[in-house]
Design a protein around this motif. Structure first.
Motif, PDB file in Angstrom:
ATOM      1  N   MET A   1      -7.471  -9.202  -5.173  1.00  0.00           N
ATOM      2  CA  MET A   1      -5.610  -9.802  -5.611  1.00  0.00           C
ATOM      3  C   MET A   1      -4.575  -9.508  -4.782  1.00  0.00           C
ATOM      4  SD  MET A   1      -5.786  -8.387  -9.379  1.00  0.00           S
ATOM      5  CE  MET A   1      -4.007  -8.404  -9.626  1.00  0.00           C
ATOM      6  N   ILE A   2      -3.428  -9.712  -4.352  1.00  0.00           N
ATOM      7  CA  ILE A   2      -2.276  -9.023  -4.313  1.00  0.00           C
ATOM      8  C   ILE A   2      -1.424  -8.056  -5.176  1.00  0.00           C
ATOM      9  CG2 ILE A   2       0.243  -9.435  -2.377  1.00  0.00           C
ATOM     10  CD1 ILE A   2      -1.922 -12.540  -1.728  1.00  0.00           C
ATOM     11  N   ALA A   3      -1.007  -7.185  -4.825  1.00  0.00           N
ATOM     12  CA  ALA A   3      -0.065  -6.678  -6.052  1.00  0.00           C
ATOM     13  C   ALA A   3       0.956  -7.368  -5.558  1.00  0.00           C
ATOM     14  CB  ALA A   3       0.060  -4.792  -5.131  1.00  0.00           C
ATOM     15  N   THR A   4       2.029  -6.879  -6.520  1.00  0.00           N
ATOM     16  CA  THR A   4       3.280  -7.301  -7.003  1.00  0.00           C
ATOM     17  C   THR A   4       4.253  -6.336  -6.492  1.00  0.00           C
ATOM     18  OG1 THR A   4       2.968  -8.643  -8.709  1.00  0.00           O
ATOM     19  CG2 THR A   4       5.237  -8.324  -8.478  1.00  0.00           C
ATOM     20  N   PRO A   5       4.748  -6.065  -5.605  1.00  0.00           N
ATOM     21  CA  PRO A   5       6.136  -5.916  -4.867  1.00  0.00           C
ATOM     22  C   PRO A   5       6.832  -4.686  -5.456  1.00  0.00           C
ATOM     23  CG  PRO A   5       6.388  -7.517  -3.422  1.00  0.00           C
ATOM     24  CD  PRO A   5       5.310  -7.812  -4.109  1.00  0.00           C
ATOM     25  N   ASP A   6       7.195  -3.953  -5.717  1.00  0.00           N
ATOM     26  CA  ASP A   6       7.427  -2.920  -7.074  1.00  0.00           C
ATOM     27  C   ASP A   6       9.210  -3.162  -6.554  1.00  0.00           C
ATOM     28  OD1 ASP A   6       8.743  -0.611  -8.421  1.00  0.00           O
ATOM     29  OD2 ASP A   6       7.506   0.386  -7.924  1.00  0.00           O
ATOM     30  N   ARG A   7      10.156  -3.549  -7.149  1.00  0.00           N
ATOM     31  CA  ARG A   7      11.087  -4.093  -6.934  1.00  0.00           C
ATOM     32  C   ARG A   7      12.232  -2.387  -7.425  1.00  0.00           C
ATOM     33  NH1 ARG A   7      12.150  -8.234  -4.892  1.00  0.00           N
ATOM     34  NH2 ARG A   7      14.635  -8.235  -5.392  1.00  0.00           N
ATOM     35  N   THR A   8      12.049  -1.554  -7.838  1.00  0.00           N
ATOM     36  CA  THR A   8      13.131  -0.329  -8.222  1.00  0.00           C
ATOM     37  C   THR A   8      13.242   0.316  -6.824  1.00  0.00           C
ATOM     38  OG1 THR A   8      10.928   1.373  -7.864  1.00  0.00           O
ATOM     39  CG2 THR A   8      11.841   0.412  -9.870  1.00  0.00           C
ATOM     40  N   PRO A   9      13.863   0.487  -7.022  1.00  0.00           N
ATOM     41  CA  PRO A   9      15.244   1.168  -5.164  1.00  0.00           C
ATOM     42  C   PRO A   9      14.554   2.478  -4.543  1.00  0.00           C
ATOM     43  CG  PRO A   9      16.862   1.297  -7.033  1.00  0.00           C
ATOM     44  CD  PRO A   9      15.523   1.159  -7.513  1.00  0.00           C
ATOM     45  N   LEU A  10      14.754   2.840  -3.784  1.00  0.00           N
ATOM     46  CA  LEU A  10      13.456   3.735  -3.538  1.00  0.00           C
ATOM     47  C   LEU A  10      14.842   5.069  -3.630  1.00  0.00           C
ATOM     48  CD1 LEU A  10      12.111   2.725   0.576  1.00  0.00           C
ATOM     49  CD2 LEU A  10      11.029   3.385  -1.468  1.00  0.00           C
ATOM     50  N   PRO A  11      14.011   6.198  -4.127  1.00  0.00           N
ATOM     51  CA  PRO A  11      15.068   7.067  -4.842  1.00  0.00           C
ATOM     52  C   PRO A  11      15.575   7.751  -3.527  1.00  0.00           C
ATOM     53  CG  PRO A  11      13.018   7.463  -5.123  1.00  0.00           C
ATOM     54  CD  PRO A  11      12.766   6.244  -4.420  1.00  0.00           C
ATOM     55  N   ARG A  12      16.416   9.011  -3.150  1.00  0.00           N
ATOM     56  CA  ARG A  12      17.158   9.480  -2.275  1.00  0.00           C
ATOM     57  C   ARG A  12      15.849  10.593  -1.576  1.00  0.00           C
ATOM     58  NH1 ARG A  12      21.318   8.452  -0.846  1.00  0.00           N
ATOM     59  NH2 ARG A  12      22.218   8.179  -2.692  1.00  0.00           N
ATOM     60  N   GLU A  13      14.880  11.062  -2.345  1.00  0.00           N
ATOM     61  CA  GLU A  13      13.997  11.635  -2.178  1.00  0.00           C
ATOM     62  C   GLU A  13      13.382  11.137  -0.986  1.00  0.00           C
ATOM     63  OE1 GLU A  13      14.234  11.617  -6.138  1.00  0.00           O
ATOM     64  OE2 GLU A  13      16.438  11.797  -5.236  1.00  0.00           O
ATOM     65  N   PHE A  14      13.415  10.329  -1.106  1.00  0.00           N
ATOM     66  CA  PHE A  14      12.056   9.292   0.145  1.00  0.00           C
ATOM     67  C   PHE A  14      12.747   9.861   1.106  1.00  0.00           C
ATOM     68  CE2 PHE A  14      11.064   5.087   2.337  1.00  0.00           C
ATOM     69  CZ  PHE A  14       9.410   5.665   2.251  1.00  0.00           C
ATOM     70  N   PHE A  15      13.992   9.601   1.676  1.00  0.00           N
ATOM     71  CA  PHE A  15      14.441   9.842   2.645  1.00  0.00           C
ATOM     72  C   PHE A  15      15.088  11.518   2.770  1.00  0.00           C
ATOM     73  CE2 PHE A  15      15.581   5.549   1.439  1.00  0.00           C
ATOM     74  CZ  PHE A  15      15.142   4.374   2.436  1.00  0.00           C
ATOM     75  N   ASP A  16      14.743  12.061   1.842  1.00  0.00           N
ATOM     76  CA  ASP A  16      15.043  13.709   1.955  1.00  0.00           C
ATOM     77  C   ASP A  16      13.889  14.566   2.511  1.00  0.00           C
ATOM     78  OD1 ASP A  16      16.423  15.959   2.963  1.00  0.00           O
ATOM     79  OD2 ASP A  16      16.567  16.610   0.406  1.00  0.00           O
ATOM     80  N   ARG A  17      12.939  13.626   3.969  1.00  0.00           N
ATOM     81  CA  ARG A  17      11.834  14.510   4.139  1.00  0.00           C
ATOM     82  C   ARG A  17      12.236  14.325   5.614  1.00  0.00           C
ATOM     83  NH1 ARG A  17       6.869  10.820   2.397  1.00  0.00           N
ATOM     84  NH2 ARG A  17       8.181   9.214   2.484  1.00  0.00           N
ATOM     85  N   PRO A  18      11.209  14.869   6.755  1.00  0.00           N
ATOM     86  CA  PRO A  18      11.126  14.952   8.596  1.00  0.00           C
ATOM     87  C   PRO A  18      11.086  13.622   8.275  1.00  0.00           C
ATOM     88  CG  PRO A  18       9.764  16.690   7.437  1.00  0.00           C
ATOM     89  CD  PRO A  18      10.288  16.045   5.878  1.00  0.00           C
ATOM     90  N   VAL A  19      11.329  13.005   9.191  1.00  0.00           N
ATOM     91  CA  VAL A  19      11.666  11.861   9.024  1.00  0.00           C
ATOM     92  C   VAL A  19      10.259  11.035  10.133  1.00  0.00           C
ATOM     93  CG1 VAL A  19      12.272  12.021  12.363  1.00  0.00           C
ATOM     94  CG2 VAL A  19      13.219  10.249  10.763  1.00  0.00           C
ATOM     95  N   LEU A  20       9.925  12.102  10.747  1.00  0.00           N
ATOM     96  CA  LEU A  20       8.433  11.551  10.806  1.00  0.00           C
ATOM     97  C   LEU A  20       7.101  11.013   9.717  1.00  0.00           C
ATOM     98  CD1 LEU A  20       7.283  13.725  14.130  1.00  0.00           C
ATOM     99  CD2 LEU A  20       7.836  10.875  14.390  1.00  0.00           C
ATOM    100  N   GLU A  21       7.890  11.359   8.396  1.00  0.00           N
ATOM    101  CA  GLU A  21       6.488  11.457   7.319  1.00  0.00           C
ATOM    102  C   GLU A  21       7.310   9.745   6.808  1.00  0.00           C
ATOM    103  OE1 GLU A  21       7.077  13.858   3.321  1.00  0.00           O
ATOM    104  OE2 GLU A  21       6.376  14.899   4.761  1.00  0.00           O
ATOM    105  N   VAL A  22       8.324   9.804   6.595  1.00  0.00           N
ATOM    106  CA  VAL A  22       9.500   8.689   5.576  1.00  0.00           C
ATOM    107  C   VAL A  22       9.289   7.228   7.153  1.00  0.00           C
ATOM    108  CG1 VAL A  22      11.437   7.832   5.336  1.00  0.00           C
ATOM    109  CG2 VAL A  22      10.659  10.067   5.495  1.00  0.00           C
ATOM    110  N   ALA A  23       9.589   7.322   8.263  1.00  0.00           N
ATOM    111  CA  ALA A  23       8.953   6.476   9.538  1.00  0.00           C
ATOM    112  C   ALA A  23       7.966   5.009   8.908  1.00  0.00           C
ATOM    113  CB  ALA A  23       9.046   6.919  10.748  1.00  0.00           C
ATOM    114  N   PRO A  24       6.985   5.679   8.877  1.00  0.00           N
ATOM    115  CA  PRO A  24       5.343   5.359   9.004  1.00  0.00           C
ATOM    116  C   PRO A  24       5.517   4.728   6.862  1.00  0.00           C
ATOM    117  CG  PRO A  24       5.039   7.642   9.144  1.00  0.00           C
ATOM    118  CD  PRO A  24       5.620   7.265   9.590  1.00  0.00           C
ATOM    119  N   ASP A  25       6.205   5.081   7.007  1.00  0.00           N
ATOM    120  CA  ASP A  25       6.611   5.369   5.145  1.00  0.00           C
ATOM    121  C   ASP A  25       6.340   4.393   4.690  1.00  0.00           C
ATOM    122  OD1 ASP A  25       5.222   5.165   2.645  1.00  0.00           O
ATOM    123  OD2 ASP A  25       6.577   7.845   1.894  1.00  0.00           O
ATOM    124  N   LEU A  26       7.332   4.145   5.047  1.00  0.00           N
ATOM    125  CA  LEU A  26       8.749   3.006   5.143  1.00  0.00           C
ATOM    126  C   LEU A  26       7.568   1.341   5.279  1.00  0.00           C
ATOM    127  CD1 LEU A  26      12.802   3.407   6.586  1.00  0.00           C
ATOM    128  CD2 LEU A  26      11.638   3.284   4.447  1.00  0.00           C
TER     129      LEU A  26
END
Length: 213
Positions: A1-26
């Motif tokens: 079954m397909i998970a419903t996408p989570d529509r909550t905003p990505l928190p700023r902490e998500f982006f406050d990490r090394p870019v090589l960690e954030v990029a694949p996680d996006l």
DNA sequence: CAGTCGATTCACT
DNA sequence: GTGAATCGACTGA
């Protein structure tokens, strides 16, 4: 079954990490563009990391300028630039303020508002091409320099925001050299995409332009 | 201040 | 596969 996408905003902490960690996680996350004509929603399938002043491929490599100033600001904001005399491309700023790193949004699948996106992408032969490429993505979403500096981490009705969506399992993430990047910047495998996704753009090496007559 | 070229796309051969 | 489109940012003199 397909998970419903989570529509909550990505928190700023998500982006406050090394870019090589954030990029694949996006990958698999959602970008929502609100316009007077309605919303357009896109699921990210391809991105590239640009790691600030240490990265010869980055606009921030030679320091702060009027154009790239947003990259030097806080994470979670949108950096939009104009290129080839006609196109816009968009990035999400990553890492701590001053790091000047960011993720170029290269391609995605339009998951809502495709009808509106089609009116902006008349040359697209099918919906997979609506956002297959960074300038196409920005065009489909109606993004231009007026949105440079927009905060994508607010929960409100801002014109552009990043939602949690559904993260892509790491075994579905592929990586390789960045597209169209010249010289020393081309060596790093800092392009990330979802395996076998039909909306991912083809790889092209950098091609120097011949001299005009 | 002139020259160069770009984190690209599209039409055409 | 090749070349044009099109203009602002950046570079170096």
């Amino acid at each position: 079954m397909i998970a419903t996408p989570d529509r909550t905003p990505l928190p700023r902490e998500f982006f406050d990490r090394p870019v090589l960690e954030v990029a694949p996680d996006l990958l698999g996350r959602l970008i929502v563009r609100s316009t007077p004509d309605g919303p357009i929603e896109l699921r990210l399938t391809e991105v590239e990391a640009y790691d600030g002043p240490n990265d010869p491929g980055s606009h921030a490599y030679r320091g702060r300028t009027a154009r790239n100033e947003v990259m030097f600001g806080p994470p979670g904001h949108v950096y939009v630039y104009f290129t080839y005399g006609m196109w816009f491309c968009m990035n999400l700023v990553c890492g701590p303020p001053g790091r000047a790193s960011g993720v170029l949004l290269r391609a995605g699948e339009i998951t809502d508002g495709a009808e509106l996106a089609r009116t902006r992408r008349l040359s697209a032969r099918n919906d997979k091409e609506l956002a297959k490429g960074p300038a196409r993505l920005a065009t489909a979403l109606g993004v231009d320099r007026s949105l440079d500096g927009t905060d994508a981490c607010t929960g409100g009705e801002t014109p552009l925001r990043a939602l949690t969506g559904t993260a892509v399992p790491s075994d579905q993430v592929r990586s390789g050299p960045r597209t169209g990047v010249a010289g020393d910047g081309a060596v790093h495998p800092w392009r990330f995409w979802i395996a076998n996704d039909p909306t991912v753009s083809p790889y092209r090496a950098h091609t120097p332009r011949r001299r005009r007559s």
